[in-house]
Design a protein around this motif. Structure first.
Motif, PDB file in Angstrom:
ATOM      1  N   GLY A  12      -0.501  -4.863  -5.395  1.00 42.65           N
ATOM      2  CA  GLY A  12       0.481  -4.136  -4.590  1.00 42.65           C
ATOM      3  C   GLY A  12       1.819  -4.848  -4.559  1.00 42.65           C
ATOM      4  N   VAL A  16       5.696  -7.051   0.730  1.00 41.54           N
ATOM      5  CA  VAL A  16       4.881  -8.242   1.003  1.00 41.54           C
ATOM      6  C   VAL A  16       4.347  -8.844  -0.300  1.00 41.54           C
ATOM      7  CG1 VAL A  16       2.820  -9.084   2.201  1.00 41.54           C
ATOM      8  CG2 VAL A  16       4.323  -7.397   3.314  1.00 41.54           C
ATOM      9  N   GLU A  35       1.068  -3.223  -9.638  1.00 40.08           N
ATOM     10  CA  GLU A  35       1.501  -2.150  -8.728  1.00 40.08           C
ATOM     11  C   GLU A  35       1.103  -0.819  -9.375  1.00 40.08           C
ATOM     12  OE1 GLU A  35       2.892  -1.432  -5.658  1.00 40.08           O
ATOM     13  OE2 GLU A  35       2.738   0.629  -6.416  1.00 40.08           O
ATOM     14  N   ARG A  36       0.458  -0.003  -8.579  1.00 36.75           N
ATOM     15  CA  ARG A  36      -0.060   1.289  -9.055  1.00 36.75           C
ATOM     16  C   ARG A  36       1.075   2.229  -9.477  1.00 36.75           C
ATOM     17  NH1 ARG A  36      -2.967   3.790  -4.133  1.00 36.75           N
ATOM     18  NH2 ARG A  36      -0.800   3.867  -3.483  1.00 36.75           N
ATOM     19  N   ARG A  45      10.534   4.426   5.633  1.00 37.14           N
ATOM     20  CA  ARG A  45       9.787   3.407   6.381  1.00 37.14           C
ATOM     21  C   ARG A  45      10.765   2.447   7.058  1.00 37.14           C
ATOM     22  NH1 ARG A  45       4.534   1.492   3.321  1.00 37.14           N
ATOM     23  NH2 ARG A  45       5.980   0.998   1.661  1.00 37.14           N
ATOM     24  N   ALA A  46      10.607   1.134   6.862  1.00 40.30           N
ATOM     25  CA  ALA A  46      11.325   0.184   7.725  1.00 40.30           C
ATOM     26  C   ALA A  46      12.838   0.407   7.734  1.00 40.30           C
ATOM     27  CB  ALA A  46      11.020  -1.235   7.294  1.00 40.30           C
ATOM     28  N   ALA A  47      13.426   0.252   8.931  1.00 41.33           N
ATOM     29  CA  ALA A  47      14.878   0.354   9.106  1.00 41.33           C
ATOM     30  C   ALA A  47      15.437  -0.925   9.735  1.00 41.33           C
ATOM     31  CB  ALA A  47      15.218   1.550   9.996  1.00 41.33           C
ATOM     32  N   HIS A  48      14.561  -1.767  10.294  1.00 42.53           N
ATOM     33  CA  HIS A  48      15.024  -2.949  11.034  1.00 42.53           C
ATOM     34  C   HIS A  48      14.354  -4.223  10.522  1.00 42.53           C
ATOM     35  CE1 HIS A  48      13.911  -5.965  14.136  1.00 42.53           C
ATOM     36  NE2 HIS A  48      15.199  -5.909  14.395  1.00 42.53           N
ATOM     37  N   GLN A 108      14.824   0.385   3.310  1.00 42.10           N
ATOM     38  CA  GLN A 108      13.756  -0.414   2.698  1.00 42.10           C
ATOM     39  C   GLN A 108      13.798  -0.460   1.159  1.00 42.10           C
ATOM     40  OE1 GLN A 108       9.890  -0.099   4.575  1.00 42.10           O
ATOM     41  NE2 GLN A 108       8.813  -0.989   2.839  1.00 42.10           N
ATOM     42  N   LEU A 133      -5.494  -1.461  -9.371  1.00 39.40           N
ATOM     43  CA  LEU A 133      -6.796  -2.113  -9.208  1.00 39.40           C
ATOM     44  C   LEU A 133      -7.846  -1.022  -9.024  1.00 39.40           C
ATOM     45  CD1 LEU A 133      -8.449  -4.797  -8.564  1.00 39.40           C
ATOM     46  CD2 LEU A 133      -8.171  -4.111  -6.172  1.00 39.40           C
ATOM     47  N   THR A 170      -7.344  -0.983  -1.195  1.00 35.62           N
ATOM     48  CA  THR A 170      -8.579  -1.007  -1.994  1.00 35.62           C
ATOM     49  C   THR A 170      -9.263  -2.359  -1.823  1.00 35.62           C
ATOM     50  OG1 THR A 170      -7.449   0.346  -3.634  1.00 35.62           O
ATOM     51  CG2 THR A 170      -9.469  -0.704  -4.359  1.00 35.62           C
ATOM     52  N   ASP A 288       0.489  -4.788   5.459  1.00 34.30           N
ATOM     53  CA  ASP A 288      -0.177  -3.614   6.039  1.00 34.30           C
ATOM     54  C   ASP A 288      -1.665  -3.562   5.693  1.00 34.30           C
ATOM     55  OD1 ASP A 288       2.225  -2.829   7.108  1.00 34.30           O
ATOM     56  OD2 ASP A 288       2.122  -0.771   6.350  1.00 34.30           O
ATOM     57  N   GLY A 298       9.997  -2.383  15.272  1.00 34.82           N
ATOM     58  CA  GLY A 298      10.498  -2.646  13.921  1.00 34.82           C
ATOM     59  C   GLY A 298       9.971  -3.957  13.371  1.00 34.82           C
ATOM     60  N   GLY A 300       6.632  -4.298  11.481  1.00 31.15           N
ATOM     61  CA  GLY A 300       5.529  -4.270  10.512  1.00 31.15           C
ATOM     62  C   GLY A 300       5.836  -5.079   9.265  1.00 31.15           C
ATOM     63  N   LEU A 301       6.986  -4.777   8.658  1.00 31.93           N
ATOM     64  CA  LEU A 301       7.391  -5.497   7.446  1.00 31.93           C
ATOM     65  C   LEU A 301       7.709  -6.955   7.792  1.00 31.93           C
ATOM     66  CD1 LEU A 301       9.970  -3.995   4.946  1.00 31.93           C
ATOM     67  CD2 LEU A 301       9.578  -6.422   5.185  1.00 31.93           C
ATOM     68  N   CYS A 302       8.330  -7.152   8.959  1.00 31.45           N
ATOM     69  CA  CYS A 302       8.638  -8.528   9.380  1.00 31.45           C
ATOM     70  C   CYS A 302       7.339  -9.339   9.445  1.00 31.45           C
ATOM     71  CB  CYS A 302       9.315  -8.522  10.752  1.00 31.45           C
ATOM     72  SG  CYS A 302      10.908  -7.676  10.800  1.00 31.45           S
TER      73      CYS A 302
HETATM   74  C1  LIG Z   1       8.166   5.244   9.998  1.00 31.24           C
HETATM   75  C2  LIG Z   1       8.024   3.773   9.783  1.00 31.24           C
HETATM   76  C3  LIG Z   1       9.003   2.934  10.251  1.00 31.24           C
HETATM   77  C4  LIG Z   1       8.889   1.564  10.074  1.00 31.24           C
HETATM   78  N1  LIG Z   1       9.873   0.745  10.537  1.00 31.24           N
HETATM   79  C5  LIG Z   1       9.786  -0.578  10.367  1.00 31.24           C
HETATM   80  C6  LIG Z   1      10.863  -1.429  10.760  1.00 31.24           C
HETATM   81  O1  LIG Z   1      11.890  -0.976  11.245  1.00 31.24           O
HETATM   82  N2  LIG Z   1      10.719  -2.778  10.557  1.00 31.24           N
HETATM   83  C7  LIG Z   1       9.604  -3.309   9.993  1.00 31.24           C
HETATM   84  O2  LIG Z   1       9.530  -4.542   9.864  1.00 31.24           O
HETATM   85  N3  LIG Z   1       8.579  -2.519   9.562  1.00 31.24           N
HETATM   86  C8  LIG Z   1       8.657  -1.178   9.724  1.00 31.24           C
HETATM   87  N4  LIG Z   1       7.673  -0.361   9.249  1.00 31.24           N
HETATM   88  C9  LIG Z   1       6.501  -0.957   8.567  1.00 31.24           C
HETATM   89  C10 LIG Z   1       6.782  -1.337   7.107  1.00 31.24           C
HETATM   90  O3  LIG Z   1       7.366  -0.285   6.399  1.00 31.24           O
HETATM   91  C11 LIG Z   1       5.480  -1.775   6.468  1.00 31.24           C
HETATM   92  O4  LIG Z   1       4.878  -2.730   7.309  1.00 31.24           O
HETATM   93  C12 LIG Z   1       5.696  -2.399   5.088  1.00 31.24           C
HETATM   94  O5  LIG Z   1       6.203  -1.467   4.173  1.00 31.24           O
HETATM   95  C13 LIG Z   1       4.366  -2.946   4.569  1.00 31.24           C
HETATM   96  O6  LIG Z   1       4.580  -3.570   3.342  1.00 31.24           O
HETATM   97  P1  LIG Z   1       3.354  -3.942   2.410  1.00 31.24           P
HETATM   98  O7  LIG Z   1       3.960  -4.587   1.220  1.00 31.24           O
HETATM   99  O8  LIG Z   1       2.312  -4.646   3.197  1.00 31.24           O
HETATM  100  O9  LIG Z   1       2.687  -2.549   2.031  1.00 31.24           O
HETATM  101  P2  LIG Z   1       3.307  -1.316   1.242  1.00 31.24           P
HETATM  102  O10 LIG Z   1       4.778  -1.284   1.356  1.00 31.24           O
HETATM  103  O11 LIG Z   1       2.539  -0.120   1.681  1.00 31.24           O
HETATM  104  O12 LIG Z   1       2.984  -1.624  -0.275  1.00 31.24           O
HETATM  105  C14 LIG Z   1       1.689  -1.533  -0.795  1.00 31.24           C
HETATM  106  C15 LIG Z   1       1.794  -1.303  -2.282  1.00 31.24           C
HETATM  107  O13 LIG Z   1       0.498  -1.400  -2.863  1.00 31.24           O
HETATM  108  C16 LIG Z   1       0.383  -0.443  -3.893  1.00 31.24           C
HETATM  109  N5  LIG Z   1      -1.036  -0.185  -4.130  1.00 31.24           N
HETATM  110  C17 LIG Z   1      -1.913   0.415  -3.289  1.00 31.24           C
HETATM  111  N6  LIG Z   1      -3.140   0.453  -3.848  1.00 31.24           N
HETATM  112  C18 LIG Z   1      -3.042  -0.164  -5.058  1.00 31.24           C
HETATM  113  C19 LIG Z   1      -3.972  -0.429  -6.088  1.00 31.24           C
HETATM  114  N7  LIG Z   1      -5.263  -0.070  -5.989  1.00 31.24           N
HETATM  115  N8  LIG Z   1      -3.538  -1.053  -7.216  1.00 31.24           N
HETATM  116  C20 LIG Z   1      -2.227  -1.438  -7.322  1.00 31.24           C
HETATM  117  N9  LIG Z   1      -1.309  -1.191  -6.366  1.00 31.24           N
HETATM  118  C21 LIG Z   1      -1.707  -0.566  -5.244  1.00 31.24           C
HETATM  119  C22 LIG Z   1       1.135   0.756  -3.333  1.00 31.24           C
HETATM  120  O14 LIG Z   1       1.523   1.641  -4.370  1.00 31.24           O
HETATM  121  C23 LIG Z   1       2.306   0.092  -2.625  1.00 31.24           C
HETATM  122  O15 LIG Z   1       3.432  -0.037  -3.460  1.00 31.24           O
HETATM  123  C24 LIG Z   1       7.758   1.022   9.402  1.00 31.24           C
HETATM  124  C25 LIG Z   1       6.768   1.878   8.911  1.00 31.24           C
HETATM  125  C26 LIG Z   1       6.906   3.233   9.091  1.00 31.24           C
HETATM  126  C27 LIG Z   1       5.841   4.128   8.541  1.00 31.24           C
END
Ligand SMILES: Cc1cc2nc3c(=O)[nH]c(=O)nc-3n(C[C@H](O)[C@H](O)[C@H](O)COP(=O)(O)OP(=O)(O)OC[C@H]3O[C@@H](n4cnc5c(N)ncnc54)[C@H](O)[C@@H]3O)c2cc1C
Length: 502
Positions: A12, A16, A35-36, A45-48, A108, A133, A170, A288, A298, A300-302
């Motif tokens: 992914g 993160v 990355e899939r 998604r994230a704005a802050h 984002q 994966l 997964t 996540d 705001g 989740g990403l942080c």
């Molecule tokens: C409406 C909304 C508002 C938000 N606002 C904020 C904010 O203001 N501030 C903040 O900090 N956070 C915010 N968040 C949360 C933030 O967007 C997430 O926490 C963050 O994107 C998580 O990042 P990640 O890299 O863990 O996961 P993701 O960004 O979900 O990335 C996971 C990646 O894994 C890939 N993947 C999945 N399965 C497989 C597989 N089997 N093989 C290969 N690749 C795969 C996917 O394609 C994806 O690209 C918000 C979320 C939402 C929904």
């Protein structure tokens, strides 16, 4: 089937996974990052981002692009249907002690493109888009994964697999790891808009409009963009709210729909979930995949970025034989309480916002308005600090005192990179040994420290040791700090007794 070997398989490339890949790459760890999808996630998604995260993203090569295309929040306000202030948060001063704005409102995809570009420069990391994966199993000390790429299926043998594969991970499902559900599940429509006619902002205030008839969030994003989040009412379905006409009617109290273009829209259920286990042997979860929280803070990403920064130096130390596996047990021990605290705060804010019962809203308002207005405003919420993996004198986010002569021109973070830092009054055998094992050493007197924050942190002690994730490990004598740090790497536990014994 073709088989490849690597030290770490990152699954992914959301923010993160990409940040983790850069940290590992900076330390020379070999990794395959898959990355899939081809492009970054297309929905809003994230704005802050908070200042701490900007600093960690700076170490991963993602913050400059965000800084060029972001704006600070002047305040974050929760107002009732009558427009009265229920509670609000206001930053104190422009820059936080990390040297970054307290809050950066951003887009984002800008961050994700920047992180992927930096990742592509890492010689020891192979980045593969459109590779998914399929499954994996543990094999010996590590794992054997099956991956489907554009040219067919192949296997990867790795010492560690890190699931950065988002909420539907997964990696997590295959490991049979369940979530602890903190009891929040609310449907919201999320809309990113682009402002027409060169308008850069509708407001600098982030607003939670806590109207029981229709709770709405209105947030600045990067200049030229604005976010609306609109809670669905009981019985409403996604198809009832996503049309341009429905959106125009729902945002009418906040903006003229003809002055903006809806760029992206999605209906989400906002959850509060934390994985029960963040590591099972060579299988590790981050971002996540390990936790999801409602977006009212705001964070989740942080939080996911903090995971990556907490994890990368531990994986490297284990791979290079400088640490025992117990160090990896400290990952969840250190990170989960922090995530849990933030998730609980986000849930309690969500409960304020999501109130749809008119009588409950009236009681909420009466209770919150009972305090004088100046008591309803606080500084921006502090989510700093960790409680373990540090000595008694540690835990705070270390200030960046600058490097060279002008803080604006140079950060200590630029010079140190993603590494443990030892700042000393005088160099010594211990500081030289620390530098020899990959740490970064600076003399207090050679750092600008215009704000005096670093000097205040060190006080009458001789040195401060800062972890690669920029939490203060502790202050004290350099030799005792270095001994305690090495003991922590070996055992995953930071003990004050180590200092006493050293
Ligand atoms: C409406 C909304 C508002 C938000 N606002 C904020 C904010 O203001 N501030 C903040 O900090 N956070 C915010 N968040 C949360 C933030 O967007 C997430 O926490 C963050 O994107 C998580 O990042 P990640 O890299 O863990 O996961 P993701 O960004 O979900 O990335 C996971 C990646 O894994 C890939 N993947 C999945 N399965 C497989 C597989 N089997 N093989 C290969 N690749 C795969 C996917 O394609 C994806 O690209 C918000 C979320 C939402 C929904």
């Amino acid at each position: 089937m073709k088989r490849e070997e690597t030290e770490v398989l990152i699954v992914g490339l959301g923010p993160v996974g990409a940040a983790l890949g850069v940290y590992l790459g900076r330390m020379g760890v070999s990794a395959i990052a898959i990355e899939r999808d081809k492009d970054v996630y297309p929905l809003p998604r994230a704005a802050h981002l908070d200042h701490e995260t900007m600093r960690l993203l700076h170490l991963a090569g993602g913050a400059e692009a965000v800084a060029r295309a972001s704006q600070p929040l002047s305040s974050y306000e929760f107002r009732n249907a009558a427009g009265e202030l229920l509670m609000g948060f206001k930053p104190t001063g422009d820059l936080a002690p990390t040297g970054w704005p307290w809050s950066s409102m951003f887009h984002q995809p800008t961050l994700e493109h920047a992180l992927r570009a930096r990742l592509a420069e890492m010689p020891t990391v192979s980045t593969r888009l459109c590779h998914a994966l399929k499954t994996y199993e543990t094999a010996g000390e590590g794992i054997l994964a099956e991956i489907e790429g554009p040219e067919g299926a192949y296997e990867v043998a790795a010492r560690f697999i890190v699931g950065c594969d988002g909420g539907n991970s997964t990696v997590r499902r295959k490991a049979g790891i369940e979530f602890d559900d903190m009891g929040f599940d609310e449907p919201w429509l999320v809309i990113d808009t682009v402002l027409k006619n060169g308008v850069t902002r509708l407001s600098t205030v982030g607003l939670q409009h806590c109207d029981p008839a229709r709770p709405v969030t209105s947030m600045p994003m990067a200049p030229g963009r604005h976010r609306f989040e609109i809670m669905l009412l009981p019985g409403e379905k996604p198809e009832d709210v996503v049309s341009d006409e429905a959106i125009a009617a729902m945002i009418a109290p906040y903006a003229d729909a003809s002055a903006l273009e809806v760029e992206r829209r999605a209906v989400y259920r906002f959850h509060a979930l934390i994985a029960k286990t963040w590591r099972m042997g060579p299988v590790i979860l981050a971002g996540d995949a390990a936790h999801q929280m409602p977006p009212f803070l705001g964070q989740g990403l942080c939080s996911g970025t903090r995971d990556a920064a907490n994890l990368a130096f531990k994986i490297e130390a284990v791979l290079r034989g400088r640490a025992g596996e117990a160090l990896l047990d400290s990952y969840q021990v250190e990170r989960e309480p922090h995530v849990r605290m933030i998730t609980e705060m986000a849930v309690s804010m969500g409960r304020v916002v999501c109130t749809q019962d008119a009588e409950a809203a009236r009681q909420r308002d009466a209770q919150m308005l009972a305090a004088p207005e100046d008591k309803r405003i606080s500084p921006l919420l502090s989510v700093d600090g960790i409680k373990s993996g540090i000595l008694e004198s540690g835990g705070a986010i270390a200030p960046d005192p600058g490097f060279g002569t002008a803080h604006e021109k140079s950060r200590l973070d630029d010079a140190a990179g993603y590494a443990a830092l030892l700042i000393v009054r005088e160099e010594s055998e211990a500081s030289r040994a620390f530098a020899g094992s990959g740490g970064f050493v600076a003399r207090l007197g050679a750092l600008p420290d215009a704000s005096g924050r670093l000097a205040a942190l060190i006080g009458d002690r001789q040195a401060v040791l800062v972890r690669p994730d920029r939490y203060v490990f502790g202050t004290g004598e350099a030799s005792t700090l270095v001994a305690a740090w090495n003991a922590y790497l070996a055992s995953g536990v930071a003990r004050a007794e180590t200092i006493a014994a050293a």
